[in-house]
Design a protein around this motif. Sequence first.
Motif: not given
Lengths: 662, 76
Positions: A346-352, A338-340, A360-362
């Motif tokens: 380039x979009x937060x999976x939680x808040x979109x 999911x993180x990858x 994104x690199x982190x």
Amino acid sequence: MLRLRRLEVEDFGPYKGTQEFRFPDGDGVTVVYGENRRGKTSLLNAIRFALLGQVVTRGSRPLQFHKVLNAVARAEGRAGFRATLEFEFDRHAYTLTRRAELRAGATEPLGHEDFRSTLFLQRDGQPVPQVEAERELTRVMPPQIARFFLFDGELLSEYEELLRDRGESDVGPKIAAAIEQILGLPILQHARADLAALAEGAAQEESRAAQRDKNAQTIGSTLENLTAMHGRQREEGDRLQRDMERALARKAELDEVLRKSTLLSSLLGDRDRVDREIADLSARRDEKQAKLQQAMQGAWRGVVARRIAPRHQALTTRRDALQAQLSRHLAAAERARDLHAAAQAGQCPTCAQSMDRAAATRLAEQADAANVGDVAAEQRELLEVQQELDAAARLAAADDGSRVADLFDDLEQIKVELHTRTARQQELADELSEHNESDYRLQRREYDRTAGEIRILGDGLTKTAAEVQRLSEQIVDTRKRLDRVAGAGLAGERQKRETFDALASLFRDAIEVYRDRLRTRVERDATELFLKLTSEPDDAALRINEQYGLTIVHKDGSDIPVRSSGAEQIVALSLMGALQKNAPLRGPLIADSLLMRVDDTHRANLVRALPSMASQVAVLVFEAELRPQNARDLLRERLLAEYAIERVSAKHSTLVPFDGGR
Amino acid sequence: MSDFAELIATVEQVRAERYPSLPADLIAQILTVEAQHPEDRAEAMRVIRQTVLAALAESPGSAPAPMATQAVVPHA
């Protein structure tokens, strides 16, 4: 009148060598004292042997002669015995000697058949020819009625049976027949039967005479046929009756034997039951053994299962740990994916919201840093562990240890029971070996067969009697017709036939009258004796029935049921005394075990009454049964003599005058 | 007391009451024969037959029938 004078025995029962017993003169009582097994019954048997050629044991069964031999005499090489009886009868003096000796060729007496019995009879000093001797003795002491003169507790038991009998058994008719024998009824019965047969012969003569008369030929022929048919039916009835009497007598004998074999019957019953139990237990044992064998085939699994239990535990722990680890790693791997995905999008999976490259690199770095383990390796290992656990579970499931133990316990229990029963079976076999089991079974079968025969004979008798009656009626009618047409030439034949008919009818009527009178007299005399014997003041009389059974009558007229053994014996003795008094033959009364079952009061009454029961009385008692001083006090001058049977050894007794206590 | 004389007396009483035409001494003779031959029935029957026939021969006219009330039928 038969009066015994002297008895001499030689090597008879416990009496070794020659010993004599003198019956005192005069009317009164002789008492012979002897403890058990000394020879009281043998003394009675010696008289019985001399007069009748019989020796009997309990149950009135014949005692084999080799058992009568004195054991000491036998050890000394003698193998015979003798009884000599001197007596008076009808004013003649007799000396009777009967011997039992080994047959020629028999070296060791093993049974009755090894002996031959010889008889020598003298009358007034002259030898009686052999062919007449037995007949003469039958006149002196008819075997059928000897039991009323030479009796023991067995006879009293039979009479007591009669008192209890309510028609269910053959005892009543059997005893009644014996009683009528002693009372002289057979003379009338024989006369009646002989005259009936002569009447039948005369009827046939008359029929034949009628056929010679031309007016009566047809009727005469019919009459002859009817008479012949009547005769055949009557003969058939007589035959059936004889067969019936024989069958009843045999059944009564077997009944007696079988009743005496209660112990044997009980042992056989026990043996059969134990045999069945052993068969059942053996079957159960075999079944358990088969199951145990089957269970034992997989028993090794149980052993291995127990041995690998620690390994099973370790595998279970490992499996649980692996499952937990694998779950964590799978969850971590999913999170990393999911993180990858978020980093690439380039979009937060939680808040979109969009994220910059650094963020994104982190995320990508976090995903790469996630500990996802080696899921595939863990899955392989888990599979292997699970397979190993499954194998261990199968072994555990096959562990029949407890079942085997249960089966083993059951089997042991069965074996214990089987052992107990087998031991009992052996005990029973040992006890049964002392009895003749096959004889018993044969007798039992014969008893059942005889009972069936009696039923068939009974039916046959009923049918024959009906046929005889039908023919009788036809004959009467035919004779009436003959009388109307026949000429004077038939008068003589008719008179013969009518005379024999009338005589037969007269004796038929006389039998009934005489029988009724006998019963009345027996009842009266039994009552008279009974009232001397009984200690119960409310007893008023005895009442006799058709079979000579007696009932005690209370003074208020009601019947008193006889319940106690002592009362039965008193009533039985009263009947015995009455029979003695009414018998055409007068003779001595020799009684064994007469006083054993009565209380002191009845015993005293009975002893006092003894002189009234017969002119010559001898009682065989042991001292506790009749104390010598009591005998003297009760009998006084009617006590004629006292003898004692003294012990020399267990197999040797001697008869001596008794003066104990004087 | 029941003895042979009483036996005869009983039969005689029945004879006198129910069969008066039968001779008393014949009855006593028959009983005596039976008492003398208890074990030999054939001989007893032979002697009785002779005795009865002799009695009939002595009084051929007599009719030894029972009283009218007694029906004589063949003996069962």
